[in-house]
Design an enzyme around this catalytic site. Structure first.
Site, short mmCIF file in Angstrom:
data_model
loop_
_atom_site.label_atom_id
_atom_site.label_comp_id
_atom_site.label_asym_id
_atom_site.label_seq_id
_atom_site.Cartn_x
_atom_site.Cartn_y
_atom_site.Cartn_z
N CYS A 137 0.89 -1.16 -0.01
CA CYS A 137 0.09 0.06 0.19
C CYS A 137 0.87 1.45 -0.05
O CYS A 137 1.59 1.71 1.08
CB CYS A 137 -0.84 -0.02 1.38
SG CYS A 137 -1.99 1.45 1.33
N CYS A 140 -0.34 4.18 2.26
CA CYS A 140 -0.03 3.99 3.60
C CYS A 140 1.32 4.16 3.91
O CYS A 140 1.54 4.62 4.91
CB CYS A 140 -0.50 2.40 4.07
SG CYS A 140 -1.92 1.97 3.25
N ASP A 141 2.25 3.68 3.42
CA ASP A 141 3.67 3.48 3.53
C ASP A 141 4.60 4.28 2.84
O ASP A 141 5.81 4.26 3.14
CB ASP A 141 4.14 1.88 3.58
CG ASP A 141 3.36 0.93 4.71
OD1 ASP A 141 2.95 1.51 5.59
OD2 ASP A 141 2.91 -0.06 4.22
#
Ligand code: NDP
Length: 310
Positions: A137, A140-141
C-alpha cells in the site's frame, strides 16, 4: 442454536467500528475474528494516516485499541472462522452462519467485513522483509520512503496510481511490468509515462529482494532476454491486485466481476434483508483504514435501523 441480533464477520477497522457502534446501540454484537485477527493492518508497521494518532501508531497496537474499545461496550469477540452462510431472503428472517465447519449460529442482522487480501509475488525474501521494505500500500507506507528510491511491481490501475503517488515522494521509482504492455487504463498509463522520475522496465520479473535487515536492492530478470540486473531500492511495493474475501458468499450475494460484494449505492445494504457489507470487501477504490471504518459505522447504523423497523 444460539440466536442474536447482530453478528459481525471479520475484525479489521470496518468490523471493529461496526462493533463499537453496534454495541453502543445495544445490539450485543458477536464478532468472529477470522484467520487474520485485526486484518490487513497487522501486516504493516507504522500507520501514519489514521486520524487521531499525531505520532502514528503501530498497526497491531491500533487494532488492539479498536478491539478494547469494541469490548468496552460489550462486543463478544470470538475466535473462529465463518466457513459457510445461509442468508434468509425474508425481511426479519434468521441468517444462519456455520463457524469452523461445526457450530451453527443465527442472527437477524449480519455485518460482513471480511476485507480483501493483497496479492503478493510469493517470494521467500518478500515475506522476510514484510514491513521492512515490502509494502502492498503506497498510500499507507510511501511516506516512510520519502527521499529514497523505490521499486513497484504491477501493471494495472493500482500500480499506475501508486507509482505516480510514490514519484512525488521519491527521487526515482522503477515500475516492473511483467509483459510488454500495461493493463491500466490509457489515462493512467499516460500519467506514468509522462512522469520523468518513473522508469518502466517492461517484460521484467522480480527474482529476489536483497538486503540484511531490510530491503536494499531488487534483483530482476528480463523475461525475453534472460538478462538479470540489480536495482538499488529501499522500498518494494507490490501492486498486483487484491482478492476480496468473499468465497463463502458465492451463490448468496451478488458480486462484481472481480468478486467484490455489491451494495446499494451510497449505503451498505446487500440484496439480502439485514445483511450489510462494509470495508474492503465492498470497496476496491479507496481501500483505506479510515474509509473502512466509515463504512463499518454505516453498516451498524443501518443494522440498528433495520432491527428497529421489524
Ligand atoms: P489488476 O488485476 O487490474 O492488475 C494487476 C496487475 O498486476 C496486472 O498488470 C498484472 O499483470 C500484474 N500482475 C499480476 N500478478 C503478477 C505477478 N505475479 N507478477 C507481476 N505482475 C503481476 O489489479 P489492480 O489492483 O491494479 O486493479 C483492480 C481493479 O481496481 C481494476 O478493475 C482497476 O481498474 C480498479 N482500480 C481503479 C482505480 C481507479 O479507477 N482510480 C485505481 C485502482 C484500481 P498482467 O496484466 O500481465 O496480468
Amino acid at each position: 442454536m444460539e440466536q442474536h441480533e447482530c453478528i459481525i464477520i471479520g475484525s479489521g477497522p470496518a468490523g471493529y467500528t461496526a462493533a463499537i457502534y453496534g454495541a453502543r446501540a445495544d445490539l450485543k454484537p458477536i464478532m468472529y475474528v477470522g484467520l487474520q485477527p485485526g486484518g490487513q493492518l497487522t501486516t504493516t508497521t507504522e500507520v501514519d494516516n489514521f486520524p487521531g494518532y499525531p505520532d502514528g501508531v503501530d498497526g497491531n497496537a491500533m487494532m488492539e485499541d479498536l478491539k478494547k474499545q469494541a469490548e468496552r461496550f460489550g462486543t463478544d469477540v470470538r475466535w473462529g472462522m465463518v466457513t459457510s452462510v445461509d442468508f434468509s431472503k425474508e425481511k426479519g428472517g434468521w441468517h444462519t452462519l456455520t463457524v469452523d465447519e461445526t457450530t451453527q449460529i443465527q442472527a437477524k442482522t449480519i455485518i460482513i467485513s471480511t476485507g480483501a487480501s493483497a496479492q503478493y509475488l510469493g517470494l521467500p525474501s518478500e515475506e522476510k522483509f514484510m514491513g521492512f521494505g515490502v509494502s502492498a500500500c503506497a498510500v499507507c507506507d510511501g511516506f516512510f520512503y520519502k527521499g529514497l528510491d523505490v521499486v513497484i511491481v504491477g501493471g494495472g490501475d493500482t500500480a499506475a496510481e501508486e507509482a505516480t503517488y510514490l514519484a512525488k515522494l521519491c527521487p526515482k521509482v522503477t515500475l516492473l511490468v511483467r509483459r510488454g504492455e500495461m493493463r491500466a487504463s490509457k489515462a493512467m498509463q499516460n500519467r506514468v509515462l509522462e512522469t520523468p522520475n518513473i522508469e518502466i522496465r517492461w517484460n521484467t520479473d522480480t527474482v529476489e529482494l536483497l538486503g540484511d535487515k531490510s530491503v536494499e536492492a531488487v534483483k530482476v530478470k528480463n523475461n525475453l532476454t534472460g538478462k538479470e540486473d540489480t536495482i538499488s531500492a529501499k522500498g518494494f511495493f507490490v501492486a498486483i491486485g487484491h482478492k476480496p474475501n468473499t468465497d463463502i458468499f458465492k451463490g448468496q450475494l451478488s458480486m462484481d466481476e472481480t468478486g467484490y460484494l455489491k451494495t446499494t449505492a451510497g449505503i451498505t445494504a446487500t440484496e439480502r434483508p439485514g445483511v450489510f457489507a462494509s470495508g474492503d470487501v465492498q470497496d476496491k477504490v479507496y481501500r483505506q483504514a479510515v474509509t473502512a471504518a466509515g463504512t463499518g459505522c454505516m453498516a451498524a447504523l443501518e443494522a440498528e435501523r433495520y432491527l428497529s423497523a421489524l
